[in-house]
Scaffold this motif. Structure first.
Motif, PDB file in Angstrom:
ATOM      1  N   ASP A   1      -2.509   2.611  16.268  1.00  0.00           N
ATOM      2  CA  ASP A   1      -3.333   2.654  15.057  1.00  0.00           C
ATOM      3  C   ASP A   1      -3.545   4.099  14.580  1.00  0.00           C
TER       4      ASP A   1
ATOM      5  N   VAL B   1     -11.980   5.264   1.313  1.00  0.00           N
ATOM      6  CA  VAL B   1     -12.171   3.829   1.509  1.00  0.00           C
ATOM      7  C   VAL B   1     -11.279   3.072   0.527  1.00  0.00           C
ATOM      8  N   LYS B   2     -10.545   2.092   1.053  1.00  0.00           N
ATOM      9  CA  LYS B   2      -9.684   1.271   0.208  1.00  0.00           C
ATOM     10  C   LYS B   2     -10.520   0.333  -0.669  1.00  0.00           C
ATOM     11  N   PRO B   3     -10.079  -0.105  -1.824  1.00  0.00           N
ATOM     12  CA  PRO B   3      -8.830   0.312  -2.462  1.00  0.00           C
ATOM     13  C   PRO B   3      -9.003   1.697  -3.099  1.00  0.00           C
TER      14      PRO B   3
ATOM     15  N   TYR C   1      -6.196   6.043  14.481  1.00  0.00           N
ATOM     16  CA  TYR C   1      -6.915   6.936  15.398  1.00  0.00           C
ATOM     17  C   TYR C   1      -5.967   7.443  16.485  1.00  0.00           C
TER      18      TYR C   1
ATOM     19  N   GLU D   1      -2.815  11.687  19.122  1.00  0.00           N
ATOM     20  CA  GLU D   1      -1.542  12.182  19.670  1.00  0.00           C
ATOM     21  C   GLU D   1      -1.065  13.409  18.897  1.00  0.00           C
TER      22      GLU D   1
ATOM     23  N   ASN E   1     -20.155   5.366  10.851  1.00  0.00           N
ATOM     24  CA  ASN E   1     -19.575   5.562  12.189  1.00  0.00           C
ATOM     25  C   ASN E   1     -18.043   5.500  12.172  1.00  0.00           C
TER      26      ASN E   1
ATOM     27  N   VAL F   1       0.847  -1.207   0.000  1.00  0.00           N
ATOM     28  CA  VAL F   1       0.000   0.000   0.000  1.00  0.00           C
ATOM     29  C   VAL F   1       0.878   1.251   0.000  1.00  0.00           C
TER      30      VAL F   1
ATOM     31  N   LYS G   1      -8.483   4.746  -5.571  1.00  0.00           N
ATOM     32  CA  LYS G   1      -8.108   4.973  -6.977  1.00  0.00           C
ATOM     33  C   LYS G   1      -7.224   6.226  -7.048  1.00  0.00           C
TER      34      LYS G   1
ATOM     35  N   THR H   1     -10.429   0.254   5.157  1.00  0.00           N
ATOM     36  CA  THR H   1     -11.299  -0.680   4.435  1.00  0.00           C
ATOM     37  C   THR H   1     -12.757  -0.504   4.868  1.00  0.00           C
ATOM     38  N   GLU H   2     -12.978   0.278   5.920  1.00  0.00           N
ATOM     39  CA  GLU H   2     -14.316   0.428   6.497  1.00  0.00           C
ATOM     40  C   GLU H   2     -15.050   1.607   5.860  1.00  0.00           C
TER      41      GLU H   2
ATOM     42  N   VAL I   1      -5.997   3.051   9.113  1.00  0.00           N
ATOM     43  CA  VAL I   1      -6.639   2.892  10.422  1.00  0.00           C
ATOM     44  C   VAL I   1      -5.976   1.761  11.210  1.00  0.00           C
ATOM     45  N   ASN I   2      -5.957   0.570  10.618  1.00  0.00           N
ATOM     46  CA  ASN I   2      -5.513  -0.615  11.362  1.00  0.00           C
ATOM     47  C   ASN I   2      -4.015  -0.836  11.210  1.00  0.00           C
ATOM     48  N   MET I   3      -3.301  -0.559  12.281  1.00  0.00           N
ATOM     49  CA  MET I   3      -1.849  -0.777  12.291  1.00  0.00           C
ATOM     50  C   MET I   3      -1.445  -1.272  13.672  1.00  0.00           C
ATOM     51  N   PRO I   4      -0.378  -2.105  13.734  1.00  0.00           N
ATOM     52  CA  PRO I   4       0.098  -2.530  15.057  1.00  0.00           C
ATOM     53  C   PRO I   4       0.776  -1.379  15.804  1.00  0.00           C
TER      54      PRO I   4
END
Lengths: 122, 208
Positions: free
Chosen positions: A59, A102-104, A61, A66, A87, A13, A106, A82-83, A53-56
């Motif tokens: 994340d 929103v992924k994917p 958010y 921060e 909400n 990505v 363009k 991907t969401e 959004v989603n990362m180890p």
């Protein structure tokens, strides 16, 4: 040249976004998670953040909270996820995002949002 | 500046805990304490009480203190029993992004325990759960990983599930993945990201 930080744990990505942005004349740096992104944001100035959004570790958010809460940077940020649910988008804006994709994603979508938030002509 | 929360320090806490109150019932009570340090000690010591896995899962869903959540997940990972695993899977459906990510990282530490559930997770009706399942595969080191990923890119209808699987196939794929990747490109021929990621995976496989 405007400088953009891509924050995503998926290397493919990051490469995809980097290709699009560099082809359009932007300078790009990368971070693999929110903690690495905070460290980079403290060290150098960016004109825009593109944040998954989603990362180890930290994340998207958490990174934005921060970034804004500690007043590290107030420059625009686009949340990429991907969401598609309303909400999720609301949560992103509450955390400090200025745009939501929103992924994917363009190429035209990405560049339109980037130019709009950086203040360039679309 | 306190912008990144400090990790829990179990080695220091070990010397401070009170052995006389370490039975399972007392620990369960302390897991609901208003004091986060007490909750953290209780979560750590409950590793000796596998029957309390469900209580730990319930606490994890409402726990707001990051350091306590980390210890709960470490304890559940060390337990590694079916109740703990099922509870972690349940957390993949959470609205809390941080919790989902923490659970994915914890599940990666349990390859043997998670592998039997993987087919079910990859067939879950919720595409987000399928994406997290593919993320768990990243470090599962299981002989079926490539065939599971090929199955995902061949049959899954959701573009982002396929996109996540393609990323990983670029790392673990062999010549077995070439034809499915070509088919995926044809199936999502209007998605630039799929074209980019599949081409990248194909290049890497052909370089092997």
């Amino acid at each position: 040249m405007k400088r953009i930080l891509i924050v995503d744990d998926a290397a493919t990505v990051r490469m995809y976004h980097r290709n699009i942005l560099e082809s359009a004349g932007y300078s790009v740096d990368e971070a693999m998670n929110g903690i690495e992104a905070i460290e980079k944001a403290l060290q150098e100035a960016f004109d825009l953040y593109i944040v998954d959004v989603n990362m180890p570790k930290l994340d998207g958010y958490g990174f934005l909270r921060e970034l804004r809460g500690e007043n590290i940077s107030q420059v625009p940020a686009i949340m990429v996820s991907t969401e598609a649910a309303e909400n999720d988008q609301t949560a992103a804006y509450r955390a400090g995002a200025n745009g939501y994709l929103v992924k994917p994603v363009k190429p035209v979508q990405l560049l339109t949002h980037v130019r709009l938030l950086i203040g360039e002509t679309i | 500046m306190a912008f990144i929360k400090k990790q829990a320090q179990p080695s220091t806490e070990q010397t401070q805990s009170t052995p006389e109150t370490r039975d399972c019932q007392s620990l369960l009570k302390q897991l609901s304490s208003n004091d986060s340090t007490e909750r953290r000690w209780a979560a750590r010591d409950l590793v000796e009480c596998p029957e309390c896995a469900n209580a730990l899962m319930q606490r994890l869903k409402i726990e707001t203190e990051n350091s306590v959540r980390e210890v709960i997940l470490t304890t559940l990972t060390r337990m590694g029993d079916p109740v703990a695993i099922a509870g972690m899977v349940d957390c993949l459906r959470s609205e809390d992004a941080a919790l989902r990510n923490e659970v994915v990282e914890a599940m990666k530490q349990l390859p043997l325990e998670v592998a039997p559930m993987m087919l079910g997770l990859l067939a879950d009706p919720d595409p987000d759960v399928r994406i997290f399942a593919v993320n768990v595969l990243e470090s599962l080191c299981h002989p079926e990983v490539e065939s599971w990923l090929i199955s995902v890119i061949t049959y899954d209808a959701h573009v982002n599930v396929c996109a996540t699987a393609v990323d990983l196939l670029g790392e673990v794929g062999t010549s077995n993945a070439i034809e499915p990747l070509e088919q995926l490109k044809a199936r999502f021929n209007a998605e630039p990201y799929i074209q980019f990621a599949a081409d990248l995976a194909l290049r890497r496989i052909n370089e092997i």
